[in-house]
Design a protein around this motif. Sequence first.
Motif, short mmCIF file in Angstrom:
data_model
loop_
_atom_site.label_atom_id
_atom_site.label_comp_id
_atom_site.label_asym_id
_atom_site.label_seq_id
_atom_site.Cartn_x
_atom_site.Cartn_y
_atom_site.Cartn_z
N THR A 71 -25.17 -3.64 -65.61
CA THR A 71 -25.40 -3.94 -64.05
C THR A 71 -26.88 -4.02 -63.48
O THR A 71 -27.83 -2.40 -64.47
CB THR A 71 -24.68 -2.77 -63.47
N GLU A 72 -27.15 -3.83 -62.47
CA GLU A 72 -28.53 -3.90 -61.72
C GLU A 72 -28.70 -2.43 -61.76
O GLU A 72 -29.68 -1.10 -62.26
CB GLU A 72 -28.71 -4.43 -61.25
N VAL A 73 -27.58 -1.39 -61.34
CA VAL A 73 -26.65 -0.34 -60.94
C VAL A 73 -27.65 0.39 -61.40
O VAL A 73 -28.87 1.56 -62.14
CB VAL A 73 -25.59 0.27 -60.66
N ASN A 74 -26.68 0.71 -63.45
CA ASN A 74 -26.96 1.79 -64.69
C ASN A 74 -28.90 1.06 -65.26
O ASN A 74 -29.29 2.20 -65.37
CB ASN A 74 -26.34 0.83 -65.64
N LYS A 75 -28.81 0.05 -65.04
CA LYS A 75 -30.66 0.08 -65.51
C LYS A 75 -31.57 0.58 -64.48
O LYS A 75 -32.63 0.87 -64.67
CB LYS A 75 -31.01 -2.01 -64.88
N VAL A 76 -31.14 0.55 -63.07
CA VAL A 76 -31.95 1.83 -61.85
C VAL A 76 -31.76 2.79 -62.36
O VAL A 76 -32.70 3.92 -62.84
CB VAL A 76 -31.87 0.78 -60.47
N LEU A 77 -30.12 3.49 -62.19
CA LEU A 77 -30.43 4.94 -62.95
C LEU A 77 -31.17 5.22 -64.38
O LEU A 77 -31.72 6.98 -64.30
CB LEU A 77 -28.97 4.90 -63.28
N ARG A 78 -30.78 4.73 -64.46
CA ARG A 78 -31.25 5.28 -66.24
C ARG A 78 -33.10 5.28 -66.64
O ARG A 78 -33.32 5.77 -67.20
CB ARG A 78 -31.19 3.81 -67.48
N ARG A 79 -33.49 4.58 -65.15
CA ARG A 79 -35.11 4.66 -65.16
C ARG A 79 -35.28 6.19 -65.09
O ARG A 79 -36.66 7.04 -65.23
CB ARG A 79 -35.88 3.76 -64.42
N ALA A 80 -34.48 6.86 -64.54
CA ALA A 80 -34.60 8.69 -64.00
C ALA A 80 -33.89 9.35 -64.90
O ALA A 80 -34.46 10.77 -65.04
CB ALA A 80 -33.61 9.03 -62.95
N GLY A 81 -33.79 8.38 -65.95
CA GLY A 81 -33.64 9.08 -67.81
C GLY A 81 -31.95 8.24 -68.22
O GLY A 81 -31.22 8.09 -67.23
N GLU A 82 -32.15 8.34 -69.62
CA GLU A 82 -31.19 7.74 -70.60
C GLU A 82 -29.65 8.11 -69.89
O GLU A 82 -28.83 7.43 -69.80
CB GLU A 82 -31.56 7.62 -71.45
N ASP A 83 -29.90 10.03 -69.61
CA ASP A 83 -28.22 10.39 -69.60
C ASP A 83 -27.54 10.71 -67.79
O ASP A 83 -27.11 10.58 -67.11
CB ASP A 83 -27.98 12.14 -70.01
N PHE A 84 -29.01 10.18 -67.12
CA PHE A 84 -28.43 10.27 -65.22
C PHE A 84 -27.58 9.37 -64.56
O PHE A 84 -26.92 9.50 -63.97
CB PHE A 84 -29.93 9.57 -64.66
N PRO A 85 -27.14 7.99 -65.71
CA PRO A 85 -26.15 7.99 -65.37
C PRO A 85 -24.71 8.33 -65.50
O PRO A 85 -23.65 8.51 -64.67
CB PRO A 85 -25.93 5.84 -66.02
N LYS A 86 -24.65 9.03 -66.50
CA LYS A 86 -23.72 9.43 -66.74
C LYS A 86 -23.62 10.90 -65.91
O LYS A 86 -22.37 11.69 -65.82
CB LYS A 86 -23.81 10.32 -68.28
N LYS A 87 -24.58 11.01 -65.32
CA LYS A 87 -24.52 12.72 -64.74
C LYS A 87 -23.92 12.65 -63.05
O LYS A 87 -22.79 12.85 -62.81
CB LYS A 87 -26.23 13.34 -64.45
N VAL A 88 -23.86 11.43 -62.79
CA VAL A 88 -23.93 10.87 -61.57
C VAL A 88 -22.25 9.94 -61.80
O VAL A 88 -21.49 10.42 -60.72
CB VAL A 88 -24.30 9.36 -61.26
N GLN A 89 -21.65 9.43 -62.78
CA GLN A 89 -20.58 9.54 -63.23
C GLN A 89 -19.40 10.38 -62.95
O GLN A 89 -18.74 10.74 -62.16
CB GLN A 89 -20.56 8.08 -63.81
N GLU A 90 -20.22 11.82 -64.01
CA GLU A 90 -19.21 12.75 -63.93
C GLU A 90 -19.17 13.64 -62.67
O GLU A 90 -17.99 14.07 -62.17
CB GLU A 90 -20.03 13.84 -65.09
N VAL A 91 -19.97 13.46 -61.87
CA VAL A 91 -19.60 13.85 -60.38
C VAL A 91 -18.65 13.10 -59.17
O VAL A 91 -17.70 13.37 -59.06
CB VAL A 91 -21.44 13.69 -59.58
N ILE A 92 -19.48 11.93 -59.49
CA ILE A 92 -17.65 10.92 -58.20
C ILE A 92 -16.65 10.66 -59.52
O ILE A 92 -15.80 11.26 -58.68
CB ILE A 92 -18.00 9.28 -58.99
N ALA A 93 -16.64 11.40 -61.29
CA ALA A 93 -15.16 11.36 -61.47
C ALA A 93 -14.82 12.83 -60.84
O ALA A 93 -13.64 13.37 -62.20
CB ALA A 93 -14.92 11.11 -62.74
#
Length: 436
Positions: free
Chosen positions: A132-154
Amino acid sequence: MAYSSEKLSEEKVFKDPVHRYVHVRDRLIWDLIGTKEFQRLRRIKQLGTTYLTFHGAEHSRFNHSLGVYEIVRRISDDVFRGRPEWNDENRLLSLCAALLHDLGHGPFSHSFEKVFDLDHEYFTQAIILGDTEVNKVLRRAGEDFPKKVQEVIAKTSKNKLVISLISSQIDADRMDYLQRDAYFTGVSYGHFDMERILRVMRPQEDQVVIKHSGMHAIEDYIMSRYQMYWQVYFHPVTRSAEVILTKILHRAKDLFQQKYAFKLEPTHFYSFFKGEVTVEDYVKLDESIVLYYFQMWQEEEDSILRDLCCRFMDRNLFKYAEFDPAKEYKKLAELSRLFEKVGLDPEYYLVVDSSSDLPYDFYRPGEEEERLPINLQMKNGDIRELSRESSIVEAVSGKRRTDHKLYYPVDVLRDNSTNPKIKKQIRELLEISERM
């Protein structure tokens, strides 16, 4: 300069009726707002069918998501900044989780989820981690950053403090939606002193705590939440609209499974009817598309689908009666039998709907849902759970309130051109006044 720390050349602001302004200085946040998945939230109402009860309730998940972001921004930048318990490295993670926490809501949110057995939190996480576009933007802050955000929401992240900002019994999510929903519905119940609450919030290792001096503001917040649930969120007219909405979707799904020939094929719903929903299918569906189908299905051959869609679009909703399922199950069975006799399918026209809310609770060992309590920081530094100090909160703590109503089409039951004797029996059982 690293993307995660990049600032816009000029601060962007959104004018907001609740917070006055929503401030954006981070390039990452601005880029996330511009993604198609986030922009889709403009086309999802925050309060589903509530606009049919409170005509001002037209605000969107987009409005609310920006509001939650703004509250977390103020907490991290103005309240927690410089405190030894707060790590500034948590700032961007907190802001992204706040902004994206409702990303996976579908059209008409919870009603839609119930029909198709979906979970908006699952789709929020799937959008964050997917192609997704959201994932592409988050990955620009670090390859593991989308996972970190997902873990907070989960709520699986090791960073419990950040989780408590987004999801607890006093979090930015609730503080925004109570005020925002009160504003747009025009009621006074949801207002509380958020400025005071923000001033008395303190970070700890595993959650946000509240200075004891702010206890009365927290009491006011909890009572505001209680009133909003029963006066707005569980309003019987809104629930009637939700009943009809869910029955339309159930009917369309049943017809699809029966290979009914729709005049307008429900192509946007195919994967939902089959239980094979992909993230791509999910983000393509919004309320404008659902309402288009409802508009067109008013011309379908199937009388039930046609009637329910007409009722929803024209706001000819079901009436309701108070109902106790434990004591009145025999009455319900008799009504179902009589409804069938007059040609009304009780599956679609005689519906029991239940609402339940627990205003506040603390952790009780062995319970399925662990509820993070609101803790007070005493003058001596000790931590005390809120209901131990507040007699007001103690009075509602752990007390679940449940309400059941029985919904039916009163206009059909008052029409004596067919089956007048049986309809009279039904009216007597439902205690429907003979006066129009």
